[in-house]
Motif scaffolding. Sequence first.
Motif, PDB file in Angstrom:
ATOM      1  N   ARG A   1       0.831  -1.207   0.000  1.00  0.00           N
ATOM      2  CA  ARG A   1       0.000   0.000   0.000  1.00  0.00           C
ATOM      3  C   ARG A   1       0.865   1.257   0.000  1.00  0.00           C
ATOM      4  N   GLU A   2       1.901   1.244   0.816  1.00  0.00           N
ATOM      5  CA  GLU A   2       2.793   2.403   0.845  1.00  0.00           C
ATOM      6  C   GLU A   2       3.521   2.590  -0.488  1.00  0.00           C
ATOM      7  N   ARG A   3       3.900   1.479  -1.096  1.00  0.00           N
ATOM      8  CA  ARG A   3       4.582   1.582  -2.393  1.00  0.00           C
ATOM      9  C   ARG A   3       3.662   2.163  -3.456  1.00  0.00           C
ATOM     10  N   LEU A   4       2.411   1.700  -3.476  1.00  0.00           N
ATOM     11  CA  LEU A   4       1.466   2.221  -4.463  1.00  0.00           C
ATOM     12  C   LEU A   4       1.163   3.695  -4.228  1.00  0.00           C
ATOM     13  N   LEU A   5       1.047   4.089  -2.968  1.00  0.00           N
ATOM     14  CA  LEU A   5       0.808   5.504  -2.678  1.00  0.00           C
ATOM     15  C   LEU A   5       1.999   6.362  -3.093  1.00  0.00           C
ATOM     16  N   ALA A   6       3.206   5.846  -2.886  1.00  0.00           N
ATOM     17  CA  ALA A   6       4.394   6.591  -3.301  1.00  0.00           C
ATOM     18  C   ALA A   6       4.449   6.723  -4.820  1.00  0.00           C
ATOM     19  N   GLU A   7       4.111   5.653  -5.522  1.00  0.00           N
ATOM     20  CA  GLU A   7       4.100   5.729  -6.986  1.00  0.00           C
ATOM     21  C   GLU A   7       3.044   6.708  -7.481  1.00  0.00           C
ATOM     22  N   ALA A   8       1.873   6.724  -6.837  1.00  0.00           N
ATOM     23  CA  ALA A   8       0.834   7.680  -7.234  1.00  0.00           C
ATOM     24  C   ALA A   8       1.275   9.115  -6.981  1.00  0.00           C
ATOM     25  N   ASP A   9       1.945   9.358  -5.844  1.00  0.00           N
ATOM     26  CA  ASP A   9       2.443  10.712  -5.566  1.00  0.00           C
ATOM     27  C   ASP A   9       3.494  11.125  -6.594  1.00  0.00           C
ATOM     28  N   GLU A  10       4.367  10.194  -6.971  1.00  0.00           N
ATOM     29  CA  GLU A  10       5.364  10.515  -7.990  1.00  0.00           C
ATOM     30  C   GLU A  10       4.709  10.824  -9.325  1.00  0.00           C
ATOM     31  N   GLU A  11       3.650  10.101  -9.675  1.00  0.00           N
ATOM     32  CA  GLU A  11       2.958  10.365 -10.935  1.00  0.00           C
ATOM     33  C   GLU A  11       2.301  11.735 -10.916  1.00  0.00           C
ATOM     34  N   VAL A  12       1.680  12.106  -9.797  1.00  0.00           N
ATOM     35  CA  VAL A  12       1.054  13.423  -9.694  1.00  0.00           C
ATOM     36  C   VAL A  12       2.103  14.523  -9.788  1.00  0.00           C
ATOM     37  N   ALA A  13       3.234  14.329  -9.103  1.00  0.00           N
ATOM     38  CA  ALA A  13       4.304  15.333  -9.156  1.00  0.00           C
ATOM     39  C   ALA A  13       4.886  15.438 -10.553  1.00  0.00           C
ATOM     40  N   ARG A  14       5.020  14.311 -11.241  1.00  0.00           N
ATOM     41  CA  ARG A  14       5.556  14.346 -12.596  1.00  0.00           C
ATOM     42  C   ARG A  14       4.629  15.100 -13.546  1.00  0.00           C
ATOM     43  N   LYS A  15       3.318  14.845 -13.427  1.00  0.00           N
ATOM     44  CA  LYS A  15       2.366  15.556 -14.286  1.00  0.00           C
ATOM     45  C   LYS A  15       2.313  17.040 -13.952  1.00  0.00           C
TER      46      LYS A  15
END
Length: 263
Positions: A148-162
């Motif tokens: 869960r923490e890994r998926l949340l981190a990946e989602a945050d990285e995707e939002v920051a990248r966009k």
Amino acid sequence: MAARPSARPAGLPPSGSSWPRGTAGTAARGPLSCVRRRSRHSASSSRTRSACWPAAGTGVSRRADLLRLATWFAEADTKEAHRIFAAAFGAYPSRHLLMGPDEVGGRATASTSWWDAGPVDVPVSLRERGDRAARGRTARVPDPGLDRERLLAEADEEVARKAGAAAELIAVGDLSEARITRAACELLLDKLSDLLAVTPDLTGLVTSVDADLDLALVVVPRPGGMTRVYSDDGRLAVHDLGLSVTSLTDVAMADDDQTGTEG
């Protein structure tokens, strides 16, 4: 004792008597001839119905359809006749079958000798004790918290990248002959494809808005023109369209200024 009534149908001769004979050894016209005619008529009607009805027994004649199909075959050339045959009888070629790659080693079948077949891994418990029961402790259920923490981190990285890509596009503004990063180019392609999917025929200025990224893609028709955008993946060429990106805040301020001027 009362006499039993005769069970023979009316019109037939009594039991024990012979059929009347006609001239020249032929049977006379009577009940037997009537029975013969009725049996012959019933058999003829049954054959006629069997010829008209399909094998499924639906009671619907396909004679008109078959005659129409025969007419199409008679009037068509060779190529068209093959197409009609395939459409009428479902004789399409197999277009969904694809042979797999060649195997390095032949697969062992039931007729393969043990000398030629590859070895088979047999568990130690089965080989030594003939026991198939699982040994050892049961594995613990993994904790989903790390995933869960890994998926949340990946989602945050995707939002920051966009968000970074959107800020870069807004800073560039007019995209003609502009050079942008790979992430900005991917975001531009996503927004442009969404806009063209909604309005494929552009006759005037069209804007695609993304409120989450505070971004507005403005597309203006330019017949004969071209917008070139360069990135690490290559060059993007958009014909007959002019592309520019602005912030939604700037668009709202411009609308307010225009409204105040008109007032």
